[in-house]
Design an enzyme around this catalytic site. Sequence first.
Site, PDB file in Angstrom:
ATOM      1  N   ASP A  13       0.817  -1.220   0.000  1.00 49.13           N
ATOM      2  CA  ASP A  13       0.000   0.000   0.000  1.00 49.13           C
ATOM      3  C   ASP A  13       0.851   1.271   0.000  1.00 49.13           C
ATOM      4  OD1 ASP A  13      -2.240  -1.694   0.258  1.00 49.13           O
ATOM      5  OD2 ASP A  13      -1.906  -1.788   2.415  1.00 49.13           O
ATOM      6  N   HIS A  41      -4.043  -2.247  -6.607  1.00 48.94           N
ATOM      7  CA  HIS A  41      -3.360  -1.011  -6.981  1.00 48.94           C
ATOM      8  C   HIS A  41      -4.391   0.052  -7.343  1.00 48.94           C
ATOM      9  CE1 HIS A  41       0.527  -3.436  -7.802  1.00 48.94           C
ATOM     10  NE2 HIS A  41       0.234  -3.306  -6.529  1.00 48.94           N
TER      11      HIS A  41
HETATM   12  P1  IMP Z   1      -2.216 -12.860   2.049  1.00 47.68           P
HETATM   13  O1  IMP Z   1      -1.282 -12.294   1.041  1.00 47.68           O
HETATM   14  O2  IMP Z   1      -3.655 -12.674   1.698  1.00 47.68           O
HETATM   15  O3  IMP Z   1      -1.861 -14.276   2.394  1.00 47.68           O
HETATM   16  O4  IMP Z   1      -2.019 -12.030   3.414  1.00 47.68           O
HETATM   17  C1  IMP Z   1      -0.818 -12.103   4.174  1.00 47.68           C
HETATM   18  C2  IMP Z   1      -0.477 -10.744   4.768  1.00 47.68           C
HETATM   19  O5  IMP Z   1      -0.082  -9.865   3.721  1.00 47.68           O
HETATM   20  C3  IMP Z   1      -1.634 -10.049   5.464  1.00 47.68           C
HETATM   21  O6  IMP Z   1      -1.114  -9.277   6.533  1.00 47.68           O
HETATM   22  C4  IMP Z   1      -2.191  -9.124   4.397  1.00 47.68           C
HETATM   23  O7  IMP Z   1      -2.902  -8.046   4.939  1.00 47.68           O
HETATM   24  C5  IMP Z   1      -0.900  -8.695   3.741  1.00 47.68           C
HETATM   25  N1  IMP Z   1      -1.050  -8.249   2.348  1.00 47.68           N
HETATM   26  C6  IMP Z   1      -1.128  -9.018   1.258  1.00 47.68           C
HETATM   27  N2  IMP Z   1      -1.194  -8.259   0.158  1.00 47.68           N
HETATM   28  C7  IMP Z   1      -1.127  -6.996   0.550  1.00 47.68           C
HETATM   29  C8  IMP Z   1      -1.105  -5.740  -0.134  1.00 47.68           C
HETATM   30  O8  IMP Z   1      -1.138  -5.655  -1.364  1.00 47.68           O
HETATM   31  N3  IMP Z   1      -1.047  -4.630   0.647  1.00 47.68           N
HETATM   32  C9  IMP Z   1      -0.955  -4.692   1.992  1.00 47.68           C
HETATM   33  N4  IMP Z   1      -0.944  -5.839   2.665  1.00 47.68           N
HETATM   34  C10 IMP Z   1      -1.028  -6.977   1.961  1.00 47.68           C
END
Ligand code: IMP
Length: 431
Positions: A13, A41
Amino acid sequence: MKTVAVVGTQWGDEGKGKIVDMLAADADVIVRFQGGNNAAHTLVVGGKKFVLRLVPAGALHPGKACVIGNGLVVNPLALLGEIADLKRSGHLADDSLLKLSYEAHMVMPYHLAIDRAREARLGKRAIGTTGFGIGPAYEDKMARVGMRFEDLLDFKFFEEKLRRNIVEKNAYLKAMLKAKPIKADETVDAMKKARRRLLPYLCDTGAFVSEAIDSGKRVLFEGAHGTMLDIDHGTYPYVTSSNCVASAVFSGTGIGPGNLEAVLGISKGYTTRVGAGPFPSEFTGHLADSLREEGDEFGSATGRPRRIGWFDAVLARYTARVNGMWALALTKLDVLTGIDPVRICVGYIVKGKRYDDMPPSHRMLINAKPIFEEIPGWSESPAGALTLAELPSGVRRYVERISELVGVPIAMIGVGKEREATIVVRNPFAD
Ligand code: IMP
């Protein structure tokens, strides 16, 4: 330079979407190389907000080739939905410009079910995943049972493999996770329908990107998430399941390291994180709440409120190292207007010992107490500034101090939501 990667240097982010969208104007090919629709995005073009999760941000520029590389895990139905949305808003008119790797893996309904059921069972120890099945899909890739887009070429083979997987996953869902099983016939039918729409996008994307580079085209690699969410280099286990660092460009697209000329890191002028895990420069209370509102710090993928912290120079120096960063783009400096003083985390105290650089184990971050440096704030908004000289002097001082602490030059400064609200000090494609 002709080949540039953009990577997040915090916990995602950072405002990569806007920078990628801006650089895409100068690129011929835009390539995603890892992650899935857990990325979101956000771009604001002509006052309209777009959230892209799988299709590279280049899709908002007509005539650019957009590549979804082999390193991604792609929810096929989410991808088709995103393509339809883009088409409805007048983008992606030419289907031949979207290239989807034969080798990319698919996120299947059982991946979502497993992700959500596991998180529910973890309770207070949950990672806080997006719940989009990303981790379980990458697990299957490594376990060599993943569904790849190439499997769709022979639907009989695809169906057999899918049904075999569903039997196994349903046993796990029921016995271990006490969750509802997946309906096999429904899943096969949905994929049968999706197949016809997906096949035209399939491409040998490694060869396509290599040829583009060899013929002198400008190629932009669009990273997702952030370095601190990287499966190896992030705050494990509070990470995503892919490598998010610049070196993932190679394994995630099928080109070699000699082909990448510059890595541009993106960082917010402060820090945010969604989900659980250590966050040394975090603060809470009234100031954090107002910054969250001002910066619209709510997850684009899930809508969750983001945790808020000061800019962390220790993390930034570390992420500059692991990415081999050429320069840094700082975003959302307008959001800090009116905060006085502004703080920068310049070190940690862990169990009485001071660390000016990243401690050897990320687990030490759980107990790290931040050491802050205070910088005078600014009351005049930088919004509308087009050059460094037009920036309020307080902002300039802040940016210069960050560059000094991180040890890399600042290439861009974001001062608002719109595509145009970015001061470009150095454009990697013009260097
Ligand atoms: P997952 O990628 O859904 O397995 O989530 C694992 C961790 O990565 C969690 O804390 C999510 O909130 C974080 N996360 C995954 N993708 C993003 C992103 O694009 N922005 C911010 N946090 C992310």
